[in-house]
Design a protein around this motif. Structure first.
Motif, PDB file in Angstrom:
ATOM      1  N   ASP A 138     -41.049  12.547  -5.327  1.00 45.35           N
ATOM      2  CA  ASP A 138     -40.419  13.785  -4.956  1.00 45.35           C
ATOM      3  C   ASP A 138     -40.586  13.869  -3.223  1.00 45.35           C
ATOM      4  N   GLN A 141     -37.552  12.009  -1.747  1.00 49.48           N
ATOM      5  CA  GLN A 141     -36.403  12.316  -1.927  1.00 49.48           C
ATOM      6  C   GLN A 141     -36.391  13.707  -1.170  1.00 49.48           C
ATOM      7  N   CYS A 147     -31.556  10.432  -3.435  1.00 45.08           N
ATOM      8  CA  CYS A 147     -31.881  10.641  -5.123  1.00 45.08           C
ATOM      9  C   CYS A 147     -31.817   9.369  -5.739  1.00 45.08           C
ATOM     10  N   TYR A 152     -27.899   8.613  -7.448  1.00 46.36           N
ATOM     11  CA  TYR A 152     -28.626   9.453  -8.377  1.00 46.36           C
ATOM     12  C   TYR A 152     -28.402   9.141  -9.808  1.00 46.36           C
ATOM     13  N   TRP A 155     -31.504   7.850 -12.469  1.00 46.63           N
ATOM     14  CA  TRP A 155     -32.459   8.647 -13.032  1.00 46.63           C
ATOM     15  C   TRP A 155     -31.889   8.869 -14.538  1.00 46.63           C
ATOM     16  N   VAL A 188     -31.445  15.118 -13.017  1.00 51.03           N
ATOM     17  CA  VAL A 188     -32.150  14.481 -11.980  1.00 51.03           C
ATOM     18  C   VAL A 188     -33.295  15.453 -11.790  1.00 51.03           C
ATOM     19  N   SER A 191     -36.168  17.488  -6.970  1.00 47.85           N
ATOM     20  CA  SER A 191     -36.571  16.951  -5.638  1.00 47.85           C
ATOM     21  C   SER A 191     -35.206  16.201  -5.001  1.00 47.85           C
ATOM     22  N   CYS A 192     -34.275  16.106  -6.028  1.00 48.58           N
ATOM     23  CA  CYS A 192     -32.786  15.668  -5.421  1.00 48.58           C
ATOM     24  C   CYS A 192     -32.075  16.773  -4.995  1.00 48.58           C
ATOM     25  N   SER A 200     -29.308  20.809 -11.558  1.00 50.41           N
ATOM     26  CA  SER A 200     -29.831  19.343 -11.737  1.00 50.41           C
ATOM     27  C   SER A 200     -29.640  18.986 -12.996  1.00 50.41           C
ATOM     28  N   ILE A 211     -26.808  18.393  -5.148  1.00 48.18           N
ATOM     29  CA  ILE A 211     -27.741  17.311  -5.125  1.00 48.18           C
ATOM     30  C   ILE A 211     -27.209  16.250  -4.091  1.00 48.18           C
ATOM     31  N   CYS A 216     -32.222   6.238  -2.412  1.00 48.80           N
ATOM     32  CA  CYS A 216     -33.430   6.142  -1.383  1.00 48.80           C
ATOM     33  C   CYS A 216     -33.835   4.705  -1.108  1.00 48.80           C
TER      34      CYS A 216
END
Length: 303
Positions: A138, A141, A147, A152, A155, A188, A191-192, A200, A211, A216
């Protein structure tokens, strides 16, 4: 009188720089340990930060002792006591610590990419079960506006989610006895999100406009590499400066060099005066001998 007094200007400026650097390093290291402890641990930079703190703690009283001698107009004595050991031994320990730290830092730089990928993947895998990994993901991101590891969609393959969209039949996974079910998720963590709240879940239908979609991994790798390179240069610079200081103060306090300098200054003019007197004496004696030989020759002719 020069600004540095009896000490070399290189020693004066190096001692001032290392003193300021030690104060900054102590504050910076403690800040990272107390505020970003999990981040340091999971990125492999906790050991480097510990070396920086240790080096700064040893370096602070050492440079304070040298600055006190400089401020009082005294020559820095390599045998002077610093806490519980001679000054030269304290400088030796600083050189040793920074040399080992530079080697460790170089080794971590070589394996930095694999370490970052491994830690991020482990954190995503244990996101739901281990709190420190959840905090790590978290924080990364939120701060880096990213993400997942590479995107992304990473996830989607992790068992982290709060909701399950549905079950989908996969004919390839069916057997003659039973048909297996496969969980599919297209959500996701929050935090994205680009802002405090966003969409999300059900990203396939609702879109990813709210998002962060970039991964990352590359961003975190660049940041860690930048910090490791800065640490590496700092350790090498500290070791080199301490070696120069140790060499100069040992040279200035060498008895043979000091005695030679004192004798050369004090006995230079008397030596020249004696040389002139000796030359004149020799010349006078030569003239006396010639005069005696001439007198003997004239006496022989008169006879």
């Amino acid at each position: 009188m020069s600004f540095s007094g009896p000490n070399s200007p290189v020693v004066v400026w190096a001692a001032c720089f290392l003193w300021l650097m030690s104060l900054t390093a102590i504050g910076w290291s403690l800040l990272l340990f107390f505020c970003f402890g999990d981040l340091l641990l999971l990125t492999g930079t906790d050991l480097i930060n510990a070396f920086l703190l240790l080096s700064a703690i040893v370096m602070l009283p050492t440079n304070v002792s040298m600055l006190c001698s400089i401020a009082n107009g005294r020559r820095i004595d390599h045998r002077a006591k610093v806490v519980c050991c001679p000054l030269w031994l304290s400088i030796f320990w600083i050189i040793l610590i920074n040399t080992i730290a530079a080697i460790v830092c170089f080794l971590i730089i070589l394996s930095c990419r694999e370490l970052i990928i491994q830690q991020l993947y482990r954190s995503m895998k244990n996101y739901r079960s281990i709190p420190k990994y959840k905090r790590f993901c978290d924080n990364i991101q939120w701060s880096l506006k990213c993400c997942g590891l590479n995107s992304y969609k990473d996830w989607f393959n992790q068992d982290w989610y709060d909701k399950i969209r549905d079950y989908e039949w996969d004919p390839l996974e069916s057997t003659s006895k039973a048909i297996k079910k496969r969980f599919v998720s297209d959500s996701v963590p929050l935090s994205c999100c680009k802002s405090g709240s966003c969409v999300s879940n059900y990203l396939s239908e609702l879109g990813t406009y709210s998002i962060n979609t970039s991964g990352c991994g590359p961003l975190l790798y660049r940041i860690v590499m930048l910090s490791l390179n800065a640490y590496f240069v700092l350790f090498l610079l500290t070791a080199v400066l301490e070696i120069i200081i140790l060499k100069l103060i040992m040279k200035d306090n060498c008895p043979g060099v000091r005695r030679a300098n004192i004798l050369g200054v004090r006995h230079l003019k008397p030596y020249k005066a004696n040389s002139i007197v000796s030359s004149e004496t020799c010349q006078f004696n030569v003239e006396s001998d010639d005069h005696m030989e001439l007198s003997e020759h004239e006496t022989a002719i008169n006879k």
